[in-house]
Design an enzyme around this catalytic site. Structure first.
Site, mmCIF file in Angstrom:
data_model
loop_
_atom_site.group_PDB
_atom_site.id
_atom_site.type_symbol
_atom_site.label_atom_id
_atom_site.label_comp_id
_atom_site.label_asym_id
_atom_site.label_seq_id
_atom_site.Cartn_x
_atom_site.Cartn_y
_atom_site.Cartn_z
ATOM 1 N N LYS A 1 -11.868 -2.581 18.372
ATOM 2 C CA LYS A 1 -10.502 -3.097 18.560
ATOM 3 C C LYS A 1 -10.139 -3.189 20.037
ATOM 4 C CE LYS A 1 -8.978 -2.060 14.067
ATOM 5 N NZ LYS A 1 -8.010 -2.656 13.157
ATOM 6 N N ASP B 1 -4.838 -6.059 5.125
ATOM 7 C CA ASP B 1 -5.905 -6.832 5.775
ATOM 8 C C ASP B 1 -5.835 -8.309 5.413
ATOM 9 O OD1 ASP B 1 -7.160 -4.747 7.185
ATOM 10 O OD2 ASP B 1 -7.989 -3.986 5.300
ATOM 11 N N LYS C 1 8.425 -18.237 -9.161
ATOM 12 C CA LYS C 1 7.739 -17.159 -9.872
ATOM 13 C C LYS C 1 6.602 -17.743 -10.731
ATOM 14 C CE LYS C 1 8.530 -13.466 -13.115
ATOM 15 N NZ LYS C 1 9.358 -13.013 -14.201
ATOM 16 N N PRO D 1 -3.771 -11.302 10.834
ATOM 17 C CA PRO D 1 -4.118 -11.002 12.222
ATOM 18 C C PRO D 1 -4.261 -9.494 12.382
ATOM 19 C CG PRO D 1 -1.776 -11.526 12.018
ATOM 20 C CD PRO D 1 -2.408 -11.812 10.679
ATOM 21 N N ASP D 2 -5.181 -9.067 13.204
ATOM 22 C CA ASP D 2 -5.293 -7.643 13.527
ATOM 23 C C ASP D 2 -4.382 -7.385 14.731
ATOM 24 O OD1 ASP D 2 -6.046 -5.101 14.574
ATOM 25 O OD2 ASP D 2 -7.871 -5.214 13.380
ATOM 26 N N LYS E 1 -14.450 1.982 15.553
ATOM 27 C CA LYS E 1 -13.210 1.187 15.480
ATOM 28 C C LYS E 1 -12.533 1.101 16.851
ATOM 29 C CE LYS E 1 -11.131 1.340 11.637
ATOM 30 N NZ LYS E 1 -10.472 1.856 10.445
ATOM 31 N N ASN F 1 0.846 -1.195 0.000
ATOM 32 C CA ASN F 1 0.000 0.000 0.000
ATOM 33 C C ASN F 1 0.883 1.247 0.000
ATOM 34 O OD1 ASN F 1 0.430 0.943 2.862
ATOM 35 N ND2 ASN F 1 -0.358 -1.115 3.257
HETATM 36 O O1 C5P Z 1 -8.961 -1.763 10.672
HETATM 37 P P1 C5P Z 1 -8.011 -0.695 10.242
HETATM 38 O O2 C5P Z 1 -6.939 -1.195 9.317
HETATM 39 O O3 C5P Z 1 -8.664 0.555 9.719
HETATM 40 O O4 C5P Z 1 -7.309 -0.251 11.612
HETATM 41 C C1 C5P Z 1 -6.288 0.692 11.650
HETATM 42 C C2 C5P Z 1 -5.499 0.531 12.913
HETATM 43 O O5 C5P Z 1 -5.316 -0.838 13.222
HETATM 44 C C3 C5P Z 1 -4.109 1.100 12.792
HETATM 45 O O6 C5P Z 1 -3.691 1.527 14.059
HETATM 46 C C4 C5P Z 1 -3.307 -0.099 12.290
HETATM 47 O O7 C5P Z 1 -1.927 0.030 12.616
HETATM 48 C C5 C5P Z 1 -3.955 -1.224 13.055
HETATM 49 N N1 C5P Z 1 -3.967 -2.523 12.369
HETATM 50 C C6 C5P Z 1 -3.221 -3.558 12.852
HETATM 51 N N2 C5P Z 1 -3.265 -4.799 12.255
HETATM 52 C C7 C5P Z 1 -4.047 -5.010 11.181
HETATM 53 C C8 C5P Z 1 -4.829 -3.955 10.664
HETATM 54 C C9 C5P Z 1 -4.750 -2.723 11.279
HETATM 55 O O8 C5P Z 1 -2.479 -3.364 13.832
HETATM 56 N N3 C5P Z 1 -4.076 -6.198 10.608
#
Ligand code: C5P
Length: 407
Positions: A341, A276, A286, A303-304, A337, A208
């Site tokens: 979170k 994500d 390749k 993972p978030d 959010k 990104n």
């Molecule tokens: O869900 P979103 O991507 O909008 O959330 C943004 C926040 O969550 C930011 O602080 C980003 O660093 C964190 N984040 C994370 N791991 C992910 C997705 C987002 O720590 N997989």
């Protein structure tokens, strides 16, 4: 205040070593305690007797001195100081430091210390300009080693150019700067930054546009307040802050592992733009164009990291801050959010292309806490970072309510 602080002063073997005597005198005038260490070569330039007389202390010279080891082991010697200062830092000692060699007392102390290290390089101009020296210097900067000088001028060898050691007054100023206490001294803050790269095959990846600018500025601001910062970064355009402990990762899964390994922390700020999804079963070779049609990519959720850390039952940092980059209904989405979170604060911003914020020099953020929403004016990213770092310091030091209710 520098008065009363302990300096471990390593004197290496260069002609500029004579200036170390003047430096000891000036440091002591300001109330600092100086424990001197001389390398074998340094003793060709200054005598242990004169160094000891000025420092008012014993001089250490030998790694294998039984008496010294019995009284205070060399590891202890390196930890009892508030700051380690190397004067002059010769090309040889800098090479040893860069490579992690530990074959005498000075180099062993430099490897064993857990304190900040300030070096005052001094050498012939051609040595200073040599690519090998500059390579080592870059490595040392990357390790968070502080430098003062060298100055430009006429040198003992008769040549002119950069390489002359900084004057004792400038070294004293650098020592005082390095010792300056801040509101985050003794605190550990974790910062994630940059994008992640999710491989498709060994040569292709999904990424990104995050530059890492805001995360880097924030780490710098936290360091300026005296924090120890672990900086977990994806492949960013902006170089990481030299004073931070930098952990480089590529994927979201690597970032989570690095974050968990860096805990415990007093605060954690998640400024990374984490992908994500990752591609399931990324190809080992390749992917080739074939007549048979187009490749199909399948995805799995990453993972978030922010949510995982926020929802830890054990070892959750007392303050967890997330970012929310939104393109519409910024406050509404970011407020939701924060709750989803489980973090304490969300720094929300509008990254729709018209704002020019993503990749730009400025940011306009809204700070969202349990008690409410606070809109900040559009500011340079460094200023947003300074304000946020100051808020973090105030919350950790109990000057303001973490939830934002009392301020
Ligand atoms: O869900 P979103 O991507 O909008 O959330 C943004 C926040 O969550 C930011 O602080 C980003 O660093 C964190 N984040 C994370 N791991 C992910 C997705 C987002 O720590 N997989």
């Amino acid at each position: 205040m520098a008065s009363g602080r302990h300096i471990l002063l390593i004197i290496a073997g260069g002609i500029a070593a004579y200036k170390a005597l003047e430096l000891i005198r000036r440091l002591r005038e300001r109330g600092m305690h100086v424990t001197p260490v001389l390398t074998r070569a340094a003793q060709q330039f200054v005598t242990p007797l004169s160094v000891s007389a000025l420092a008012g202390r014993k001089v250490f010279t030998d790694l294998f001195d039984l008496t010294d080891e019995a009284e205070m082991g060399h590891i202890e010697l390196s930890r009892a100081a508030d700051l380690v200062v190397v004067v002059p830092a010769t090309a040889d000692l800098m090479a040893k430091m860069a490579q992690g060699q530990a074959d005498d007392l000075a180099s062993t102390l430099l490897m064993a210390t857990d304190k900040r290290v300030l070096i005052a390089p001094a050498m012939n101009v051609r040595m200073w300009q040599h690519p090998a020296l500059q390579r080592n210097l870059a490595l040392l900067n990357g390790d968070g080693i502080l430098t003062v000088g060298p100055d430009e001028g006429t040198m003992a060898c008769g040549e002119f150019g950069p390489g002359r050691m900084a004057e004792p007054a400038a070294i004293v100023a650098a020592v005082e700067g390095a010792l300056a206490e801040g509101p985050l001294s003794g605190r550990h803050v974790l910062v994630t930054s940059g994008p992640t790269h999710e491989p498709i095959d060994p040569v292709r990846y999904i990424a990104n546009r995050s530059s890492g600018a805001q995360g880097t500025a924030l780490a710098e601001a936290l360091l300026d307040l005296g924090a120890r910062v672990t900086f977990v970064t994806g492949p960013a355009q902006v170089p990481p802050p030299p004073r931070a402990e930098v952990v480089r990762v590529e994927t979201a899964r690597e970032m989570l592992a690095a974050v968990e390994a860096a805990l415990p922390a007093d605060a954690a700020v998640f400024a990374a733009a984490v992908a994500d999804w990752h591609v399931t079963g990324a190809a080992e070779q390749k992917i080739k164009k074939t007549a048979g049609g187009l490749p199909t990519l399948t995805f799995a959720e990453n993972p978030d990291i922010l949510a995982t850390v926020s929802q830890r039952t054990e070892g959750r940092p007392p303050l967890v801050v997330g970012f929310a980059a939104e393109t519409e209904n910024v406050v509404e989405h970011a407020t939701a959010k924060r709750l989803r979170k489980g973090c304490d604060w969300i720094v929300a911003n509008d990254v729709s292309p018209a704002t020019g914020i993503m990749g730009g020099a400025e940011n306009a953020v809204t700070l969202i806490r349990a008690a409410g929403v606070e809109e900040w004016p559009r500011l340079p990213k460094a200023e947003v970072a300074r304000r946020l770092a100051a808020r973090i310091a105030a919350a950790l030091n109990g000057e303001t309510d973490r939830d934002g209710a009392a301020d």
